[in-house]
Design a protein around this motif. Sequence first.
Motif, PDB file in Angstrom:
ATOM      1  N   TYR A 217      -4.566  -9.769 -16.489  1.00  0.00           N
ATOM      2  CA  TYR A 217      -5.664  -9.206 -17.269  1.00  0.00           C
ATOM      3  C   TYR A 217      -6.207  -8.002 -16.507  1.00  0.00           C
ATOM      4  CZ  TYR A 217      -6.110 -13.715 -19.806  1.00  0.00           C
ATOM      5  OH  TYR A 217      -5.905 -14.841 -20.563  1.00  0.00           O
ATOM      6  N   PHE A 218      -6.447  -6.913 -17.225  1.00  0.00           N
ATOM      7  CA  PHE A 218      -6.955  -5.701 -16.606  1.00  0.00           C
ATOM      8  C   PHE A 218      -8.346  -5.355 -17.133  1.00  0.00           C
ATOM      9  CE2 PHE A 218      -2.315  -5.221 -16.570  1.00  0.00           C
ATOM     10  CZ  PHE A 218      -2.085  -4.883 -15.247  1.00  0.00           C
ATOM     11  N   ASP A 219      -9.151  -4.773 -16.260  1.00  0.00           N
ATOM     12  CA  ASP A 219     -10.393  -4.100 -16.630  1.00  0.00           C
ATOM     13  C   ASP A 219     -10.431  -2.838 -15.782  1.00  0.00           C
ATOM     14  OD1 ASP A 219     -12.903  -3.078 -17.013  1.00  0.00           O
ATOM     15  OD2 ASP A 219     -13.980  -4.947 -16.644  1.00  0.00           O
ATOM     16  N   LEU A 220     -10.153  -1.694 -16.405  1.00  0.00           N
ATOM     17  CA  LEU A 220     -10.000  -0.461 -15.647  1.00  0.00           C
ATOM     18  C   LEU A 220     -11.324   0.080 -15.126  1.00  0.00           C
ATOM     19  CD1 LEU A 220      -7.261   1.314 -17.799  1.00  0.00           C
ATOM     20  CD2 LEU A 220      -6.968  -0.131 -15.766  1.00  0.00           C
ATOM     21  N   ALA A 221     -12.443  -0.487 -15.578  1.00  0.00           N
ATOM     22  CA  ALA A 221     -13.738  -0.159 -14.983  1.00  0.00           C
ATOM     23  C   ALA A 221     -13.966  -0.921 -13.691  1.00  0.00           C
ATOM     24  CB  ALA A 221     -14.861  -0.466 -15.970  1.00  0.00           C
ATOM     25  N   GLY A 222     -13.138  -1.890 -13.433  1.00  0.00           N
ATOM     26  CA  GLY A 222     -13.294  -2.781 -12.288  1.00  0.00           C
ATOM     27  C   GLY A 222     -13.546  -4.182 -12.779  1.00  0.00           C
ATOM     28  N   GLU A 223     -12.776  -5.152 -12.250  1.00  0.00           N
ATOM     29  CA  GLU A 223     -12.905  -6.525 -12.760  1.00  0.00           C
ATOM     30  C   GLU A 223     -14.343  -7.009 -12.586  1.00  0.00           C
ATOM     31  OE1 GLU A 223     -13.325  -9.685 -11.149  1.00  0.00           O
ATOM     32  OE2 GLU A 223     -13.643  -8.849  -9.165  1.00  0.00           O
ATOM     33  N   GLY A 224     -14.811  -7.758 -13.594  1.00  0.00           N
ATOM     34  CA  GLY A 224     -16.156  -8.284 -13.546  1.00  0.00           C
ATOM     35  C   GLY A 224     -17.227  -7.313 -13.984  1.00  0.00           C
ATOM     36  N   SER A 225     -16.833  -6.146 -14.525  1.00  0.00           N
ATOM     37  CA  SER A 225     -17.823  -5.117 -14.867  1.00  0.00           C
ATOM     38  C   SER A 225     -18.414  -5.298 -16.254  1.00  0.00           C
ATOM     39  CB  SER A 225     -17.192  -3.725 -14.755  1.00  0.00           C
ATOM     40  OG  SER A 225     -16.164  -3.560 -15.713  1.00  0.00           O
ATOM     41  N   GLY A 226     -17.887  -6.228 -17.053  1.00  0.00           N
ATOM     42  CA  GLY A 226     -18.431  -6.440 -18.388  1.00  0.00           C
ATOM     43  C   GLY A 226     -17.354  -6.383 -19.449  1.00  0.00           C
ATOM     44  N   LEU A 227     -17.762  -6.125 -20.681  1.00  0.00           N
ATOM     45  CA  LEU A 227     -16.816  -6.091 -21.785  1.00  0.00           C
ATOM     46  C   LEU A 227     -15.890  -4.879 -21.674  1.00  0.00           C
ATOM     47  CD1 LEU A 227     -19.108  -6.993 -24.833  1.00  0.00           C
ATOM     48  CD2 LEU A 227     -17.609  -8.513 -23.533  1.00  0.00           C
TER      49      LEU A 227
ATOM     50  N   VAL B  70     -15.253   6.179 -18.597  1.00  0.00           N
ATOM     51  CA  VAL B  70     -16.221   6.523 -17.560  1.00  0.00           C
ATOM     52  C   VAL B  70     -15.525   6.807 -16.228  1.00  0.00           C
ATOM     53  CG1 VAL B  70     -18.212   5.723 -16.237  1.00  0.00           C
ATOM     54  CG2 VAL B  70     -18.053   5.228 -18.697  1.00  0.00           C
ATOM     55  N   SER B  71     -14.655   5.918 -15.822  1.00  0.00           N
ATOM     56  CA  SER B  71     -13.947   6.080 -14.550  1.00  0.00           C
ATOM     57  C   SER B  71     -12.763   7.036 -14.661  1.00  0.00           C
ATOM     58  CB  SER B  71     -13.449   4.725 -14.048  1.00  0.00           C
ATOM     59  OG  SER B  71     -12.421   4.235 -14.897  1.00  0.00           O
TER      60      SER B  71
ATOM     61  N   ARG C   6       0.848  -1.185   0.000  1.00  0.00           N
ATOM     62  CA  ARG C   6       0.000   0.000   0.000  1.00  0.00           C
ATOM     63  C   ARG C   6       0.889   1.243   0.000  1.00  0.00           C
ATOM     64  NH1 ARG C   6      -2.669  -3.097   4.087  1.00  0.00           N
ATOM     65  NH2 ARG C   6      -4.736  -3.836   3.430  1.00  0.00           N
ATOM     66  N   ASP C   7       0.519   2.220  -0.849  1.00  0.00           N
ATOM     67  CA  ASP C   7       1.300   3.459  -0.889  1.00  0.00           C
ATOM     68  C   ASP C   7       0.443   4.709  -0.746  1.00  0.00           C
ATOM     69  OD1 ASP C   7       0.050   3.709  -3.327  1.00  0.00           O
ATOM     70  OD2 ASP C   7       1.872   4.122  -4.466  1.00  0.00           O
ATOM     71  N   GLY C   8      -0.815   4.559  -0.345  1.00  0.00           N
ATOM     72  CA  GLY C   8      -1.696   5.699  -0.221  1.00  0.00           C
ATOM     73  C   GLY C   8      -2.529   5.947  -1.460  1.00  0.00           C
ATOM     74  N   THR C   9      -2.070   5.459  -2.611  1.00  0.00           N
ATOM     75  CA  THR C   9      -2.825   5.559  -3.859  1.00  0.00           C
ATOM     76  C   THR C   9      -3.348   4.202  -4.286  1.00  0.00           C
ATOM     77  OG1 THR C   9      -1.497   7.443  -4.607  1.00  0.00           O
ATOM     78  CG2 THR C   9      -2.718   6.235  -6.294  1.00  0.00           C
ATOM     79  N   LEU C  10      -2.451   3.216  -4.319  1.00  0.00           N
ATOM     80  CA  LEU C  10      -2.790   1.873  -4.770  1.00  0.00           C
ATOM     81  C   LEU C  10      -2.692   0.877  -3.631  1.00  0.00           C
ATOM     82  CD1 LEU C  10      -0.778   1.604  -8.117  1.00  0.00           C
ATOM     83  CD2 LEU C  10      -3.146   2.342  -7.822  1.00  0.00           C
ATOM     84  N   GLU C  11      -3.452  -0.209  -3.755  1.00  0.00           N
ATOM     85  CA  GLU C  11      -3.270  -1.386  -2.917  1.00  0.00           C
ATOM     86  C   GLU C  11      -3.072  -2.570  -3.847  1.00  0.00           C
ATOM     87  OE1 GLU C  11      -6.080  -4.200  -0.290  1.00  0.00           O
ATOM     88  OE2 GLU C  11      -5.887  -2.147   0.507  1.00  0.00           O
ATOM     89  N   VAL C  12      -1.938  -3.255  -3.723  1.00  0.00           N
ATOM     90  CA  VAL C  12      -1.531  -4.315  -4.645  1.00  0.00           C
ATOM     91  C   VAL C  12      -1.444  -5.629  -3.891  1.00  0.00           C
ATOM     92  CG1 VAL C  12       0.318  -5.142  -6.157  1.00  0.00           C
ATOM     93  CG2 VAL C  12      -0.267  -2.698  -6.107  1.00  0.00           C
ATOM     94  N   GLY C  13      -2.152  -6.657  -4.390  1.00  0.00           N
ATOM     95  CA  GLY C  13      -2.091  -7.990  -3.805  1.00  0.00           C
ATOM     96  C   GLY C  13      -1.219  -8.910  -4.642  1.00  0.00           C
TER      97      GLY C  13
ATOM     98  N   ASP D  29     -12.990  10.269  -9.188  1.00  0.00           N
ATOM     99  CA  ASP D  29     -13.648  10.744  -7.972  1.00  0.00           C
ATOM    100  C   ASP D  29     -13.016  10.170  -6.708  1.00  0.00           C
ATOM    101  OD1 ASP D  29     -15.589  12.272  -9.385  1.00  0.00           O
ATOM    102  OD2 ASP D  29     -16.713  10.426  -9.776  1.00  0.00           O
ATOM    103  N   GLY D  30     -11.940   9.414  -6.877  1.00  0.00           N
ATOM    104  CA  GLY D  30     -11.263   8.829  -5.730  1.00  0.00           C
ATOM    105  C   GLY D  30     -11.818   7.502  -5.280  1.00  0.00           C
ATOM    106  N   VAL D  31     -12.800   6.981  -6.011  1.00  0.00           N
ATOM    107  CA  VAL D  31     -13.404   5.691  -5.651  1.00  0.00           C
ATOM    108  C   VAL D  31     -12.521   4.568  -6.185  1.00  0.00           C
ATOM    109  CG1 VAL D  31     -15.417   4.204  -5.877  1.00  0.00           C
ATOM    110  CG2 VAL D  31     -15.706   6.688  -5.685  1.00  0.00           C
ATOM    111  N   ARG D  32     -12.140   3.669  -5.315  1.00  0.00           N
ATOM    112  CA  ARG D  32     -11.232   2.598  -5.715  1.00  0.00           C
ATOM    113  C   ARG D  32     -11.992   1.359  -6.167  1.00  0.00           C
ATOM    114  NH1 ARG D  32      -6.209   1.670  -1.824  1.00  0.00           N
ATOM    115  NH2 ARG D  32      -7.829   0.906  -0.434  1.00  0.00           N
TER     116      ARG D  32
END
Length: 360
Positions: free
Chosen positions: A187-197, A282-283, A32-39, A56-59
């Motif tokens: 694999y990345f989905d910058l809308a959030g994983e599982g959000s669709g195409l 969108v994000s 964690r660095d205050g911006t990202l949390e990486v697992g 908007d700051g929503v992670r």
Amino acid sequence: MTNRSAPDVQVEHQADWGRLADGTPVGRWVLRDGTLEVGLVEHGARLQSVLAPDRDGVRADVVLGFSGLEPYTGKGRSFGATIGRFANRIAGGTFDLDGRRATIPATDRGNAIHGGPHPFSEKVWTAHPVEGVHGVRFSLFSPDGDNGFPGGLSVHVTYALHEGVLTITYAATTDAPTVLNLTNHAYFDLAGEGSGLIDPHLVQVLADRFLPVDEAGLPTGEFRDVTGTPFDLREAVPVGYRVELDDEQLQRGKGFDHCYVLADVPGGARPPALAAVVTEPVSGRTLEVRTDQPGVQFFTGGSLAGTLVGKAGSAYGPRSGFALETQAFPDAPNRPEFPTTVLLPGEEFRSVTEFRFSVA
């Protein structure tokens, strides 16, 4: 759970995040660095999650993957994993090196892919925090003959986090001539994983040429100019606009599954340079990829079959995520016209890839 603090990065370790069928414990690390949390997970030295903020700051978690270990030990083995000993394909699973013929068991249409049937993505790596770089180093020894590859290989993968930049540093040495091609298969989905195409994502790949493939996904040897083709991503375009165009190469890859030519030099022979930029409109989440490797495989997940359910409870079907795999060229051991992937005793392979997260 243990905690270690650096000036701007916190490192946590859960020693028994999961267990293999034989009881081997598998740990998970969090940066964690205050911006990202990486697992990060010790099985496969893999990137398991990245929580990144939108404008908007929503992670949201932007990495496809799973909440538990079991899917990673089966059909999800490549998700987020370190791929080796040789990422991508080797024709027929064979190559000649130092007067010897190496044979890697074929796993994809008669060819070896991503290191063969028991690759680095299935191994449990040892791991420890590295205070000086604010990260975690994963280590593995691959013995001579492992999956058919010559030479005993010592390999280290270090994930470091700083101000929204996740840096992956690869290092390896060998005791006999071998070939090496390491990458990360997130694999990345910058809308959030599982959000669709991922179709609305705007993708830019800074390359003038790509490597066309044959019916088996192997490079033909041609360096094709992207001009006038669907593969011209030098200006940002929506993934969905290009991926379904009537093009033989797109049909062969079930979308994009091609190596873009970034440089005609072996990996590590140049400073990391900007390879690709992806923005989810969108994000506003944006991912920049920088690398010193000669190529980047842009993959839009056409082979995802909807049989795996991710962290958000959604099935991963075609175009559920994209990958930008920084790497050497596919089948380089059989292609003398490609930059070499040979590693010799006394040499150290070293390569750096950066994932830079921001908002637009």
